[in-house]
Design a protein around this motif. Structure first.
Motif, mmCIF file in Angstrom:
data_model
loop_
_atom_site.group_PDB
_atom_site.id
_atom_site.type_symbol
_atom_site.label_atom_id
_atom_site.label_comp_id
_atom_site.label_asym_id
_atom_site.label_seq_id
_atom_site.Cartn_x
_atom_site.Cartn_y
_atom_site.Cartn_z
ATOM 1 N N LEU A 182 0.780 -1.055 -0.048
ATOM 2 C CA LEU A 182 0.178 -0.583 -0.313
ATOM 3 C C LEU A 182 0.526 1.580 -0.120
ATOM 4 O O LEU A 182 1.498 1.641 0.391
ATOM 5 N N THR A 183 0.529 1.932 -1.177
ATOM 6 C CA THR A 183 1.723 3.285 -0.804
ATOM 7 C C THR A 183 0.083 4.733 -0.927
ATOM 8 O O THR A 183 -0.885 4.383 -1.360
ATOM 9 N N VAL A 184 0.994 6.065 -1.088
ATOM 10 C CA VAL A 184 0.263 6.933 -0.775
ATOM 11 C C VAL A 184 0.505 8.278 -2.667
ATOM 12 O O VAL A 184 1.870 7.784 -2.394
ATOM 13 N N GLY A 185 -0.421 8.376 -3.207
ATOM 14 C CA GLY A 185 -0.004 9.063 -4.152
ATOM 15 C C GLY A 185 -0.942 10.056 -4.228
ATOM 16 O O GLY A 185 -1.502 9.927 -3.756
ATOM 17 N N ARG A 186 -0.786 10.684 -5.708
ATOM 18 C CA ARG A 186 -1.762 12.001 -6.313
ATOM 19 C C ARG A 186 -1.913 11.579 -7.917
ATOM 20 O O ARG A 186 -1.299 11.197 -8.359
ATOM 21 N N ARG A 187 -3.173 12.295 -7.800
ATOM 22 C CA ARG A 187 -3.924 11.575 -9.422
ATOM 23 C C ARG A 187 -4.565 13.223 -9.578
ATOM 24 O O ARG A 187 -5.540 13.641 -8.695
ATOM 25 N N LEU A 188 -3.852 13.971 -10.381
ATOM 26 C CA LEU A 188 -4.303 15.741 -10.761
ATOM 27 C C LEU A 188 -4.552 16.165 -9.709
ATOM 28 O O LEU A 188 -3.474 16.817 -8.457
ATOM 29 N N TYR A 189 -6.206 16.248 -8.611
ATOM 30 C CA TYR A 189 -6.325 16.912 -7.978
ATOM 31 C C TYR A 189 -6.746 16.102 -7.044
ATOM 32 O O TYR A 189 -7.518 16.047 -5.739
ATOM 33 N N PHE A 190 -6.521 14.442 -7.007
ATOM 34 C CA PHE A 190 -6.691 13.604 -6.217
ATOM 35 C C PHE A 190 -6.019 13.622 -5.540
ATOM 36 O O PHE A 190 -4.804 12.565 -6.038
ATOM 37 N N ILE A 191 -5.881 12.703 -3.985
ATOM 38 C CA ILE A 191 -4.609 12.793 -3.326
ATOM 39 C C ILE A 191 -5.020 10.838 -2.926
ATOM 40 O O ILE A 191 -6.552 10.403 -2.607
ATOM 41 N N VAL A 192 -4.812 10.221 -3.094
ATOM 42 C CA VAL A 192 -4.976 8.173 -2.803
ATOM 43 C C VAL A 192 -4.132 7.720 -2.590
ATOM 44 O O VAL A 192 -3.200 7.613 -2.167
ATOM 45 N N LEU A 193 -4.522 6.201 -1.828
ATOM 46 C CA LEU A 193 -3.808 5.153 -1.333
ATOM 47 C C LEU A 193 -4.241 4.598 -2.579
ATOM 48 O O LEU A 193 -5.447 4.259 -3.853
ATOM 49 N N GLU A 194 -2.933 3.732 -2.776
ATOM 50 C CA GLU A 194 -2.807 2.648 -3.667
ATOM 51 C C GLU A 194 -2.175 1.218 -3.474
ATOM 52 O O GLU A 194 -1.365 0.819 -3.474
ATOM 53 N N THR A 195 -3.020 0.291 -3.610
ATOM 54 C CA THR A 195 -2.535 -1.152 -3.398
ATOM 55 C C THR A 195 -1.634 -1.380 -4.998
ATOM 56 O O THR A 195 -2.432 -1.894 -5.541
ATOM 57 N N SER A 196 -0.390 -1.952 -5.028
ATOM 58 C CA SER A 196 0.428 -2.905 -5.407
ATOM 59 C C SER A 196 0.395 -4.049 -5.822
ATOM 60 O O SER A 196 -0.016 -4.579 -4.373
ATOM 61 N N LEU A 197 -0.672 -4.749 -7.120
ATOM 62 C CA LEU A 197 -0.254 -6.142 -7.268
ATOM 63 C C LEU A 197 0.527 -5.960 -8.279
ATOM 64 O O LEU A 197 -0.032 -6.700 -9.220
ATOM 65 N N ASP A 198 1.950 -6.043 -8.142
ATOM 66 C CA ASP A 198 2.431 -6.840 -9.186
ATOM 67 C C ASP A 198 2.197 -7.846 -9.477
ATOM 68 O O ASP A 198 2.422 -7.990 -10.619
ATOM 69 N N GLY A 199 1.985 -9.177 -8.504
ATOM 70 C CA GLY A 199 2.276 -10.452 -8.968
ATOM 71 C C GLY A 199 1.144 -10.488 -10.134
ATOM 72 O O GLY A 199 1.418 -11.838 -10.240
ATOM 73 N N GLY A 382 -0.491 20.617 -0.975
ATOM 74 C CA GLY A 382 0.851 21.329 -1.766
ATOM 75 C C GLY A 382 2.400 20.268 -1.626
ATOM 76 O O GLY A 382 3.148 19.915 -2.078
ATOM 77 N N TRP A 383 2.267 19.749 0.121
ATOM 78 C CA TRP A 383 3.851 18.842 -0.136
ATOM 79 C C TRP A 383 3.800 17.798 -1.505
ATOM 80 O O TRP A 383 4.873 17.162 -1.712
ATOM 81 N N LEU A 384 2.486 16.806 -1.581
ATOM 82 C CA LEU A 384 2.135 16.133 -1.898
ATOM 83 C C LEU A 384 2.825 16.713 -3.548
ATOM 84 O O LEU A 384 3.819 15.606 -4.212
ATOM 85 N N ILE A 385 2.532 17.082 -3.623
ATOM 86 C CA ILE A 385 3.558 17.855 -5.562
ATOM 87 C C ILE A 385 4.880 18.299 -5.573
ATOM 88 O O ILE A 385 5.515 17.291 -5.989
ATOM 89 N N VAL A 386 4.995 19.001 -4.506
ATOM 90 C CA VAL A 386 6.658 18.832 -4.037
ATOM 91 C C VAL A 386 7.438 17.921 -4.224
ATOM 92 O O VAL A 386 8.218 17.273 -5.008
ATOM 93 N N ARG A 387 7.207 16.802 -3.136
ATOM 94 C CA ARG A 387 7.558 15.573 -3.116
ATOM 95 C C ARG A 387 7.502 14.797 -4.483
ATOM 96 O O ARG A 387 8.425 14.514 -4.629
ATOM 97 N N ASP A 388 6.448 14.800 -5.567
ATOM 98 C CA ASP A 388 6.639 14.387 -6.544
ATOM 99 C C ASP A 388 7.380 15.038 -7.785
ATOM 100 O O ASP A 388 7.922 14.099 -8.424
ATOM 101 N N ARG A 389 7.330 16.006 -7.507
ATOM 102 C CA ARG A 389 8.621 16.497 -8.353
ATOM 103 C C ARG A 389 9.625 16.555 -8.106
ATOM 104 O O ARG A 389 10.245 16.035 -9.345
ATOM 105 N N ARG A 390 10.046 16.534 -6.720
ATOM 106 C CA ARG A 390 11.203 16.336 -6.235
ATOM 107 C C ARG A 390 12.055 15.104 -6.828
ATOM 108 O O ARG A 390 12.852 14.317 -7.768
#
Length: 403
Positions: A182-199, A382-390
């Motif tokens: 489980l990770t935290v991310g952003r999509r456009l103007y949404f803050i989202v939690l994402e479950t990675s199911l790579d398998g 705003g912090w998530l946007i800065v983090r993503d750009r970094r």
């Protein structure tokens, strides 16, 4: 030419690998660390020979005899090492342990559970048809005139609902032995939690659909349960405070379901489309296809990406999917204009209305606290946007170093 760091005449030790044959391509990988590669059939056959105990020299000779051309076996071994498929002679083979919550996943998606879900959905649909005040509407958000309470309650309730959404993804995956993170991310103007199911890439396609759609199913199940609860808690036929609260949560949950259909943002529906079409990276390919059209209009052939380097399935689907990206952003903005802005207007009109002369002290305090919470939410976004750009800048620097 430098000597190979691999002994060509001694069998190599490989970790336990899984193979998923999908026509001309085979997905090969390690389930214990979720490291996978999509190989052509001949490449996968070569890996199988190495895993079966052939020495690199024998495997290279076998490949030349079988396919009529030579293979750079050192390059193959380097790639396998980078993927983590090779193990040192003294390294013990990984023993795959049963996944936690695998039995719970089986219970949540058992025939008995599906029957129960059908009853709940049927009950909610019938109740909504018979009682129009249960139909979702933006006004349901305002279950009280204390806006801090609306903000705090909807935010507090959204967290467990989102976690349930992701838990259903994870449980549907673990039911068939797929690990999840489980990770935290952003999509456009949404803050989202994402479950990675790579398998899932190593699971037959027909078994991937439930893990992909399980989150949306959880959202709709929550909507059905809350609708039934709102109907059962009526006070002399009218909706009670509890019922109004349930319907406020229902509307917010339905907005998250609608958001899933903004598939150009790589939501669950986007993953479903990619899976059905057998795509590898449809989103990136579609964006490159759009960029190519733009550069062609500008007369800049030097900026064009080479379509021959794209995966065939991605290239074929991108012809029409790329236009959905443009339409999708338009739909997102329209949703904000016709749903988000009216709700925001009513909210802030009420908030600033509490500062009028006849407002009570509690209402004024409510507005102050609400504005502070709103500024905090903006700061987090705003912090998530800065983090993503970094992170993107760091990745570009890394790509430049290794290129």
């Amino acid at each position: 030419m430098t000597d190979s760091r691999f002994d060509q005449h001694r069998p190599l030790a490989l970790h336990s690998l899984v193979y998923l044959d999908e026509g001309e391509e085979v997905t090969v990988g390690r389930e214990d660390v979720d490291s996978y590669a999509i190989l052509p059939r001949d490449g996968a056959a070569l890996v199988r020979r190495l895993a079966a105990g052939m020495t690199p020299a024998q495997a290279g000779t076998w490949y030349s005899t079988e396919y009529g051309e030579k293979v750079d076996i050192d390059d193959v071994l380097e790639c396998l090492d980078e993927l983590g498929f090779l193990r040192a002679a003294e390294e013990a083979a990984v023993v795959t342990k049963p996944l936690r919550w695998q039995r719970l996943g089986g219970a949540v998606f058992s025939p008995a559970a599906w029957l129960l879900y059908a009853v709940v959905f049927g009950w909610a649909i019938i109740a909504t048809v018979l009682r129009p005040d249960l139909v979702p509407h933006p006004r349901n958000i305002f279950f009280t005139d204390y806006y801090t309470l609306i903000d705090v309650v909807l935010f507090a309730v959204a967290i467990p609902l989102v976690l349930i959404h992701e838990a259903f993804h994870a449980l549907a995956g673990r039911r068939i032995g797929v690990r999840s993170t489980l990770t935290v991310g952003r999509r456009l103007y949404f803050i989202v939690l994402e479950t990675s199911l790579d398998g899932l890439v190593a699971v037959p396609r027909r078994k991937r659909y439930l893990p992909i759609l399980a989150g949306m199913f959880a959202d709709l199940l929550g909507v059905a349960i809350l609708t039934v609860a709102a109907d059962l808690t009526r006070d002399n036929g009218a909706l009670s405070f509890t019922g109004k609260l349930c319907l406020a949560i229902v509307f917010a949950a339905l907005m998250r379901v609608v958001w899933q259909f903004f598939f150009y943002l790589r939501t669950d529906v986007y993953v479903l489309i990619s899976t059905v079409l057998g795509c590898v990276d449809l989103h990136t390919t579609a964006k490159r296809a759009l960029a190519n059209r733009w550069h062609e209009l500008r007369g800049r052939p030097d900026r064009l990406s080479d379509p021959d380097r794209w995966h065939p399935a991605d290239r074929k689907a991108a012809r029409w999917y790329s236009w959905l990206i443009v339409a999708g952003y338009t739909v997102s903005v329209s949703t904000v204009l016709f749903t988000g802005i009216p709700i925001a207007y009513q909210t802030f009109a009420g908030v600033f209305g509490h500062f009028s002369g006849d407002a009570s002290v509690t209402h004024r305090l409510d507005s102050i606290v609400f504005l502070l919470l709103f500024l905090g939410e903006v700061a987090v976004f705003g912090w998530l946007i800065v983090r993503d750009r970094r992170d993107r800048r760091r990745e570009r620097r890394f790509d430049h170093v290794i290129s």
